[in-house]
Design a protein around this motif. Structure first.
Motif, PDB file in Angstrom:
ATOM      1  N   ASP A 126       0.833  -1.212   0.000  1.00 34.11           N
ATOM      2  CA  ASP A 126       0.000   0.000   0.000  1.00 34.11           C
ATOM      3  C   ASP A 126       0.865   1.260   0.000  1.00 34.11           C
ATOM      4  O   ASP A 126       0.508   2.250  -0.635  1.00 34.11           O
ATOM      5  N   GLY A 127       1.977   1.198   0.729  1.00 37.09           N
ATOM      6  CA  GLY A 127       2.891   2.344   0.735  1.00 37.09           C
ATOM      7  C   GLY A 127       3.478   2.596  -0.649  1.00 37.09           C
ATOM      8  O   GLY A 127       3.590   3.741  -1.096  1.00 37.09           O
ATOM      9  N   LEU A 128       3.862   1.524  -1.350  1.00 34.45           N
ATOM     10  CA  LEU A 128       4.392   1.657  -2.708  1.00 34.45           C
ATOM     11  C   LEU A 128       3.336   2.247  -3.640  1.00 34.45           C
ATOM     12  O   LEU A 128       3.624   3.168  -4.411  1.00 34.45           O
ATOM     13  N   LEU A 129       2.130   1.724  -3.542  1.00 36.59           N
ATOM     14  CA  LEU A 129       1.048   2.268  -4.373  1.00 36.59           C
ATOM     15  C   LEU A 129       0.789   3.735  -4.054  1.00 36.59           C
ATOM     16  O   LEU A 129       0.544   4.542  -4.959  1.00 36.59           O
ATOM     17  N   SER A 130       0.868   4.093  -2.790  1.00 36.98           N
ATOM     18  CA  SER A 130       0.680   5.494  -2.389  1.00 36.98           C
ATOM     19  C   SER A 130       1.760   6.385  -2.995  1.00 36.98           C
ATOM     20  O   SER A 130       1.482   7.512  -3.418  1.00 36.98           O
ATOM     21  N   ALA A 131       2.989   5.881  -3.040  1.00 38.44           N
ATOM     22  CA  ALA A 131       4.086   6.657  -3.635  1.00 38.44           C
ATOM     23  C   ALA A 131       3.818   6.905  -5.117  1.00 38.44           C
ATOM     24  O   ALA A 131       4.010   8.023  -5.613  1.00 38.44           O
ATOM     25  N   TYR A 132       3.351   5.884  -5.820  1.00 42.46           N
ATOM     26  CA  TYR A 132       3.047   6.055  -7.245  1.00 42.46           C
ATOM     27  C   TYR A 132       1.855   6.989  -7.456  1.00 42.46           C
ATOM     28  O   TYR A 132       1.899   7.853  -8.330  1.00 42.46           O
ATOM     29  N   VAL A 133       0.827   6.843  -6.662  1.00 42.66           N
ATOM     30  CA  VAL A 133      -0.351   7.700  -6.805  1.00 42.66           C
ATOM     31  C   VAL A 133       0.021   9.159  -6.533  1.00 42.66           C
ATOM     32  O   VAL A 133      -0.403  10.066  -7.260  1.00 42.66           O
ATOM     33  N   ALA A 134       0.838   9.389  -5.512  1.00 43.91           N
ATOM     34  CA  ALA A 134       1.250  10.761  -5.180  1.00 43.91           C
ATOM     35  C   ALA A 134       2.080  11.392  -6.304  1.00 43.91           C
ATOM     36  O   ALA A 134       2.094  12.621  -6.456  1.00 43.91           O
ATOM     37  N   ALA A 135       2.746  10.578  -7.102  1.00 42.57           N
ATOM     38  CA  ALA A 135       3.617  11.093  -8.162  1.00 42.57           C
ATOM     39  C   ALA A 135       2.881  11.331  -9.483  1.00 42.57           C
ATOM     40  O   ALA A 135       3.434  11.966 -10.386  1.00 42.57           O
ATOM     41  N   ILE A 136       1.675  10.841  -9.604  1.00 51.08           N
ATOM     42  CA  ILE A 136       0.936  10.974 -10.871  1.00 51.08           C
ATOM     43  C   ILE A 136       0.851  12.426 -11.355  1.00 51.08           C
ATOM     44  O   ILE A 136       1.034  12.684 -12.550  1.00 51.08           O
ATOM     45  N   PRO A 137       0.609  13.415 -10.485  1.00 49.58           N
ATOM     46  CA  PRO A 137       0.517  14.800 -10.990  1.00 49.58           C
ATOM     47  C   PRO A 137       1.805  15.320 -11.646  1.00 49.58           C
ATOM     48  O   PRO A 137       1.765  16.309 -12.374  1.00 49.58           O
TER      49      PRO A 137
END
Length: 176
Positions: A126-137
């Protein structure tokens, strides 16, 4: 040694250094384009890798060193390799595909590095997915800048080779 070609290559490298210091949106950088360019036009692989990494190191000394440098620099090495794969087919579609692929690799690798090296995200899936989601912008800035600067660097160089034969590569002796 083809001195005119080396001079033109050095001018582009210096331009990349200068461009990195200009105020721009996050991840809007000429370095990915320089890495593709280097892979396409610098036949000596060591020099091809040294160009974008040298620009990064020089500018990072002023902008700031960080814990994800290995991931960022590794991404640019892969982009040099992509440029080398484009070399026999220097056409807009191949360059655009290489730019989008390179920007995507950069996104995947560097955000994995952020997750791995920082305490911002938990060391979980979940932390890895959060890192990717936060970087999308920021992802689109990398794509746009890579395509934009690739069009300028590669387009100008192809044009210059066409109109100024003295900078063309000597195919018997890779000079750059």
């Amino acid at each position: 040694m083809n001195k005119p070609r080396i001079i033109v290559l050095l001018i582009l490298i210096v331009a990349a250094v200068a461009l990195r210091f200009l105020p721009q949106p996050p991840n809007f950088t000429p370095i990915a384009a320089l890495a593709l360019f280097s892979g396409i036009f610098i036949r000596n692989r060591l020099w091809a890798v040294a160009a974008p990494l040298g620009v990064m190191l020089i500018t990072d000394l002023f902008i700031g060193l960080h814990s994800t440098m290995l991931f960022v620099y590794g991404s640019f090495i892969l982009m040099v390799w992509l440029g080398g794969a484009i070399y026999p087919h220097i056409k807009a579609g191949y360059v655009a595909g290489g730019g989008i692929t390179g920007a995507t690799l950069f996104f995947i690798i560097t955000n994995f590095g952020v997750w791995l090296t920082s305490s911002t995200y938990p060391s979980t899936w979940d932390g890895l997915l959060s890192a990717y989601v936060a970087a999308i912008p920021f992802y689109h800035y990398m794509i746009i800048s890579t395509l934009f600067y690739s069009a300028i660097f590669i387009g100008l160089f192809v044009y210059a080779e066409k109109w100024f034969p003295s900078i063309r590569e000597d195919h018997d002796h890779a000079s750059a």
